[in-house]
Design an enzyme around this catalytic site. Structure first.
Site, PDB file in Angstrom:
ATOM      1  N   GLY A  74       7.744  12.162 -50.315  1.00 25.80           N
ATOM      2  CA  GLY A  74       6.368  12.260 -51.110  1.00 25.80           C
ATOM      3  C   GLY A  74       5.570  13.163 -50.350  1.00 25.80           C
ATOM      4  O   GLY A  74       5.444  12.923 -49.347  1.00 25.80           O
ATOM      5  N   HIS A  75       5.519  14.486 -50.833  1.00 26.70           N
ATOM      6  CA  HIS A  75       4.801  15.334 -50.064  1.00 26.70           C
ATOM      7  C   HIS A  75       3.533  15.761 -50.704  1.00 26.70           C
ATOM      8  O   HIS A  75       3.608  16.098 -51.925  1.00 26.70           O
ATOM      9  CB  HIS A  75       5.822  16.817 -50.115  1.00 26.70           C
ATOM     10  CG  HIS A  75       7.029  16.596 -49.261  1.00 26.70           C
ATOM     11  ND1 HIS A  75       7.902  17.383 -49.030  1.00 26.70           N
ATOM     12  CD2 HIS A  75       7.330  15.479 -48.608  1.00 26.70           C
ATOM     13  CE1 HIS A  75       8.975  16.786 -48.289  1.00 26.70           C
ATOM     14  NE2 HIS A  75       8.648  16.007 -47.968  1.00 26.70           N
ATOM     15  N   LYS A  93       4.328  17.241 -43.562  1.00 27.81           N
ATOM     16  CA  LYS A  93       5.077  18.668 -43.699  1.00 27.81           C
ATOM     17  C   LYS A  93       4.509  19.390 -44.672  1.00 27.81           C
ATOM     18  O   LYS A  93       4.248  20.760 -44.656  1.00 27.81           O
ATOM     19  CB  LYS A  93       6.537  18.513 -43.868  1.00 27.81           C
ATOM     20  CG  LYS A  93       7.177  17.339 -42.859  1.00 27.81           C
ATOM     21  CD  LYS A  93       8.659  16.959 -43.102  1.00 27.81           C
ATOM     22  CE  LYS A  93       8.523  15.878 -44.222  1.00 27.81           C
ATOM     23  NZ  LYS A  93       8.192  14.569 -43.844  1.00 27.81           N
ATOM     24  N   ASP A 115       6.808  11.729 -43.195  1.00 28.47           N
ATOM     25  CA  ASP A 115       5.370  11.756 -43.413  1.00 28.47           C
ATOM     26  C   ASP A 115       4.468  12.313 -42.655  1.00 28.47           C
ATOM     27  O   ASP A 115       3.140  11.634 -42.222  1.00 28.47           O
ATOM     28  CB  ASP A 115       4.706  10.281 -43.839  1.00 28.47           C
ATOM     29  CG  ASP A 115       5.608   9.684 -44.929  1.00 28.47           C
ATOM     30  OD1 ASP A 115       5.894  10.378 -45.833  1.00 28.47           O
ATOM     31  OD2 ASP A 115       5.672   8.595 -44.900  1.00 28.47           O
ATOM     32  N   GLN A 139      11.674  14.032 -45.002  1.00 32.30           N
ATOM     33  CA  GLN A 139      11.758  12.974 -44.164  1.00 32.30           C
ATOM     34  C   GLN A 139      11.700  13.424 -42.763  1.00 32.30           C
ATOM     35  O   GLN A 139      10.949  14.460 -42.462  1.00 32.30           O
ATOM     36  CB  GLN A 139      13.145  12.265 -44.109  1.00 32.30           C
ATOM     37  CG  GLN A 139      13.334  11.439 -45.608  1.00 32.30           C
ATOM     38  CD  GLN A 139      13.832  12.414 -46.846  1.00 32.30           C
ATOM     39  OE1 GLN A 139      14.580  13.161 -46.660  1.00 32.30           O
ATOM     40  NE2 GLN A 139      13.226  11.960 -48.035  1.00 32.30           N
TER      41      GLN A 139
HETATM   42  P1  GDP Z   1       4.838  14.670 -45.623  1.00 32.71           P
HETATM   43  O1  GDP Z   1       5.851  13.610 -46.358  1.00 32.71           O
HETATM   44  O2  GDP Z   1       5.513  15.014 -44.130  1.00 32.71           O
HETATM   45  O3  GDP Z   1       4.449  15.888 -46.415  1.00 32.71           O
HETATM   46  O4  GDP Z   1       3.438  13.713 -45.458  1.00 32.71           O
HETATM   47  P2  GDP Z   1       2.691  12.923 -46.564  1.00 32.71           P
HETATM   48  O5  GDP Z   1       2.160  13.668 -47.685  1.00 32.71           O
HETATM   49  O6  GDP Z   1       3.672  11.579 -47.269  1.00 32.71           O
HETATM   50  O7  GDP Z   1       1.690  12.385 -45.695  1.00 32.71           O
HETATM   51  C1  GDP Z   1       0.761  12.908 -45.086  1.00 32.71           C
HETATM   52  C2  GDP Z   1      -0.726  12.377 -45.403  1.00 32.71           C
HETATM   53  O8  GDP Z   1      -1.701  12.711 -44.715  1.00 32.71           O
HETATM   54  C3  GDP Z   1      -0.958  12.826 -46.895  1.00 32.71           C
HETATM   55  O9  GDP Z   1      -1.936  12.019 -47.605  1.00 32.71           O
HETATM   56  C4  GDP Z   1      -1.840  14.162 -46.420  1.00 32.71           C
HETATM   57  O10 GDP Z   1      -2.849  14.432 -47.526  1.00 32.71           O
HETATM   58  C5  GDP Z   1      -2.646  13.662 -45.368  1.00 32.71           C
HETATM   59  N1  GDP Z   1      -2.737  14.632 -44.578  1.00 32.71           N
HETATM   60  C6  GDP Z   1      -2.295  15.633 -44.149  1.00 32.71           C
HETATM   61  N2  GDP Z   1      -2.722  16.571 -42.865  1.00 32.71           N
HETATM   62  C7  GDP Z   1      -3.668  15.472 -42.583  1.00 32.71           C
HETATM   63  C8  GDP Z   1      -4.724  15.770 -41.448  1.00 32.71           C
HETATM   64  O11 GDP Z   1      -4.782  16.562 -40.707  1.00 32.71           O
HETATM   65  N3  GDP Z   1      -5.770  14.789 -41.201  1.00 32.71           N
HETATM   66  C9  GDP Z   1      -5.786  13.809 -42.209  1.00 32.71           C
HETATM   67  N4  GDP Z   1      -6.686  12.696 -42.267  1.00 32.71           N
HETATM   68  N5  GDP Z   1      -4.728  13.513 -43.309  1.00 32.71           N
HETATM   69  C10 GDP Z   1      -4.077  14.478 -43.323  1.00 32.71           C
HETATM   70  P1  IMO Z   2       8.966  12.323 -46.310  1.00 36.24           P
HETATM   71  O1  IMO Z   2       9.788  13.709 -46.788  1.00 36.24           O
HETATM   72  C1  IMO Z   2       9.139   8.397 -44.828  1.00 36.24           C
HETATM   73  C2  IMO Z   2      12.462   5.759 -45.448  1.00 36.24           C
HETATM   74  C3  IMO Z   2      12.561   4.786 -46.151  1.00 36.24           C
HETATM   75  C4  IMO Z   2      13.465   3.874 -45.475  1.00 36.24           C
HETATM   76  C5  IMO Z   2      14.498   4.854 -45.077  1.00 36.24           C
HETATM   77  C6  IMO Z   2      15.757   4.978 -46.039  1.00 36.24           C
HETATM   78  O2  IMO Z   2       7.783  12.164 -47.502  1.00 36.24           O
HETATM   79  O3  IMO Z   2       8.618  12.535 -45.326  1.00 36.24           O
HETATM   80  P2  IMO Z   2      15.897   6.018 -48.364  1.00 36.24           P
HETATM   81  O4  IMO Z   2      15.277   5.572 -49.786  1.00 36.24           O
HETATM   82  O5  IMO Z   2      15.962   7.345 -48.058  1.00 36.24           O
HETATM   83  O6  IMO Z   2      17.480   5.410 -48.425  1.00 36.24           O
HETATM   84  O7  IMO Z   2      15.101   5.109 -47.412  1.00 36.24           O
HETATM   85  O8  IMO Z   2      13.836   6.305 -45.088  1.00 36.24           O
HETATM   86  N1  IMO Z   2      12.090   7.283 -45.956  1.00 36.24           N
HETATM   87  C7  IMO Z   2      11.127   7.865 -45.738  1.00 36.24           C
HETATM   88  N2  IMO Z   2       9.856   7.608 -44.716  1.00 36.24           N
HETATM   89  N3  IMO Z   2       8.785   9.894 -45.452  1.00 36.24           N
HETATM   90  C8  IMO Z   2      10.090   9.929 -46.348  1.00 36.24           C
HETATM   91  O9  IMO Z   2      10.193  11.248 -46.864  1.00 36.24           O
HETATM   92  C9  IMO Z   2      10.992   9.164 -46.457  1.00 36.24           C
HETATM   93  N4  IMO Z   2      12.171   9.196 -47.253  1.00 36.24           N
HETATM   94  C10 IMO Z   2      12.651   7.871 -46.852  1.00 36.24           C
HETATM   95  O10 IMO Z   2      11.316   4.283 -46.128  1.00 36.24           O
HETATM   96  O11 IMO Z   2      12.944   3.502 -44.245  1.00 36.24           O
HETATM   97 MG    MG Z   3       5.826  11.738 -47.049  1.00 33.14          MG
END
Ligand code: GDP
Ligand code: IMO
Ligand code: MG
Length: 420
Positions: free
Chosen positions: A40-41, A16, A13, A218
């Site tokens: 979850g991207h 990316k 998270d 991840q």
């Molecule tokens: P990923 O899994 O690495 O792609 O990240 P996620 O999408 O799970 O979580 C990143 C969260 O931060 C999402 O809700 C994005 O919309 C939000 N986000 C991304 N870049 C920024 C930023 O620079 N500032 C803020 N406040 N939110 C951001």
């Molecule tokens: P993105 O790509 C954050 C965490 C789960 C748990 C551990 C194992 O959005 O960054 P799993 O279901 O993979 O067997 O769970 O890994 N986890 C993540 N945490 N971002 C993710 O993906 C994750 N995918 C799995 O919460 O701790």
């Molecule tokens: Mg994510």
């Protein structure tokens, strides 16, 4: 010509998807190489927000190809749901979305096993996303998994499903096996135009001097070997995983961009030395809207841990840094960065292999001044408040790598490029 990879370097998270979306405009093909719908991207542009679990984050760039590598574990139902949602939004997937024939299928029984393993573990549970990820990879490694190549053979599907249900001591009668095999066969028929021999395609792109962009899921600290085992996911999230997962040779990758949040977050169980179980952590969670994109769980939040981050730089060979969510650190009294751990009275600057040792690590902090100005509209380095610049510079000097991108908000345009 260039081959670039965007890798999560913390506990996932790190934003990316936002970085991949921003860089995808220059790419010809965007490849997700591991993980499954545990990811979850999130992508935000034009007042719209999309959360992708499987489909690469370049999909919103018209005409670009998007592919899933052999180490992506694919839940058919989730994939079709995601594809349909995109088609409804007017995104054309025809001829653009590719899946390596070697990719594995996540079955309903994998989700059942994931639940069961978590239940059995009680207070030692991993806190998985319950998407069947671990059990699917386990079956793949045990050489009994179902892959895309199996989907065109009903007999093979029936045999494998029946074998898997017996192997895992799960009740599945002949009718259930038949129904599931037919459903998978039908999925294979619907998807057959997407199936490709991906290593050849990537190699062709490379020879033709096209731009390839790899998207990690991840993060390094969740890697099956280099993360905080057993509180990890079941795939190779590190840069070495790219080649394992795609058949694209490591010596052809030009640039490794590590995505680091300006602070740390973690969802699920496991050690987290800089976690803030206090008002400050709560404030970070609120300002960063830190709730899981896949499960909605509140994310645990804490200060930036330069020991863990530096370890990530090392195991991935990161060239430069995308520092994200910097805006979230606005309005604090002070900011802290962990530069070492006190473990059993000793100062440690190596990230320990044993998660039980990490659990006892007391962070040693360097304290930085915060800034109070809203930075979400900043478009240039110069427009950032001095203290925000100093914070970024501190991370650069601790990690010994340049920060090339600073993200100050979730939208595409809230991105500051510090170098080409
Ligand atoms: P990923 O899994 O690495 O792609 O990240 P996620 O999408 O799970 O979580 C990143 C969260 O931060 C999402 O809700 C994005 O919309 C939000 N986000 C991304 N870049 C920024 C930023 O620079 N500032 C803020 N406040 N939110 C951001
Ligand atoms: P993105 O790509 C954050 C965490 C789960 C748990 C551990 C194992 O959005 O960054 P799993 O279901 O993979 O067997 O769970 O890994 N986890 C993540 N945490 N971002 C993710 O993906 C994750 N995918 C799995 O919460 O701790
Ligand atoms: Mg994510």
């Amino acid at each position: 010509m260039s081959v670039t990879a965007v890798l999560g370097c913390l506990f996932g998270d790190e934003a990316k998807a936002k970085i991949v979306d921003v860089l995808a405009s220059d790419a010809d093909i965007i490849v997700r190489f591991q993980g499954g719908s545990n990811a979850g991207h999130t992508i935000q542009f034009n007042n719209q927000k999309f959360v992708m679990h499987l489909i690469p984050s370049g999909i919103f760039h018209e005409g670009k190809k998007c592919a899933l590598g052999s180490a992506v574990v694919i839940d058919p139902e989730q994939l079709e749901k995601e594809m349909n949602a995109l088609i409804e939004k007017g995104v054309d997937l025809k001829g653009r979305f590719l899946i390596d024939q070697r990719a594995s299928i996540v079955l309903p029984l994998h989700k059942q096993l994931d639940e069961r393993q978590e239940e059995l573990s009680g207070d030692k549970k991993i806190g998985t996303t319950k998407r069947g990820i671990g059990p699917c990879y386990s079956d793949s490694i045990a050489r009994i998994g179902i892959r895309m190549t199996d989907l065109n053979d009903l007999k093979v599907l029936k045999y494998k499903l029946s074998y898997l249900s017996k192997y895992h001591h799960l009740e599945m009668d002949d009718d259930a096996v038949k129904a599931q095999a037919e459903s998978l066969f039908a999925f294979g028929e619907r998807m057959k135009d997407c199936f490709v021999n991906l290593p050849y395609i990537l190699n062709k792109y490379y020879i033709e001097d096209k731009e390839i962009l790899f998207e990690g899921a991840q993060g390094t600290l969740l890697d099956i070997y280099f993360g905080t085992y057993p509180y990890v996911t079941s795939s190779h999230t590190v840069s070495g995983g790219i080649s394992i997962a795609t058949g694209f040779a490591p010596n052809k990758i030009d640039l490794l961009i590590g995505v680091f949040k300006a602070y740390f977050s973690r969802v699920g169980s496991g050690p987290f030395p800089t976690e803030l179980s206090c008002q400050i952590g709560e404030k970070i969670r609120k300002q960063g809207n830190e709730f899981g994109s896949t499960t909605g769980r509140p994310r645990r939040c804490g200060w930036f841990d330069a020991v863990a981050a530096k370890y990530s730089i090392m195991v991935n060979g990161i060239d430069n840094i995308a520092l994200t969510l910097l805006d979230v650190l606005t309005g604090f009294d002070e900011l802290k960065i962990c530069t070492g751990y006190m473990i059993d009275g000793k100062l440690i600057t190596e990230f320990p292999a044993d998660q039980r040792i990490l659990e006892n690590a007391e962070p040693v902090y360097t304290v930085m001044d915060s800034w109070q100005e809203d930075i979400t509209q900043c478009k240039t380095w110069e427009s950032l408040p001095l203290n925000a610049q100093l914070y970024v510079k501190k991370i650069e000097s601790l990690l010994e790598r340049p920060v090339s991108i600073v993200s100050v908000g979730p939208n595409r345009e809230q991105t500051i490029f510090l170098s080409e």
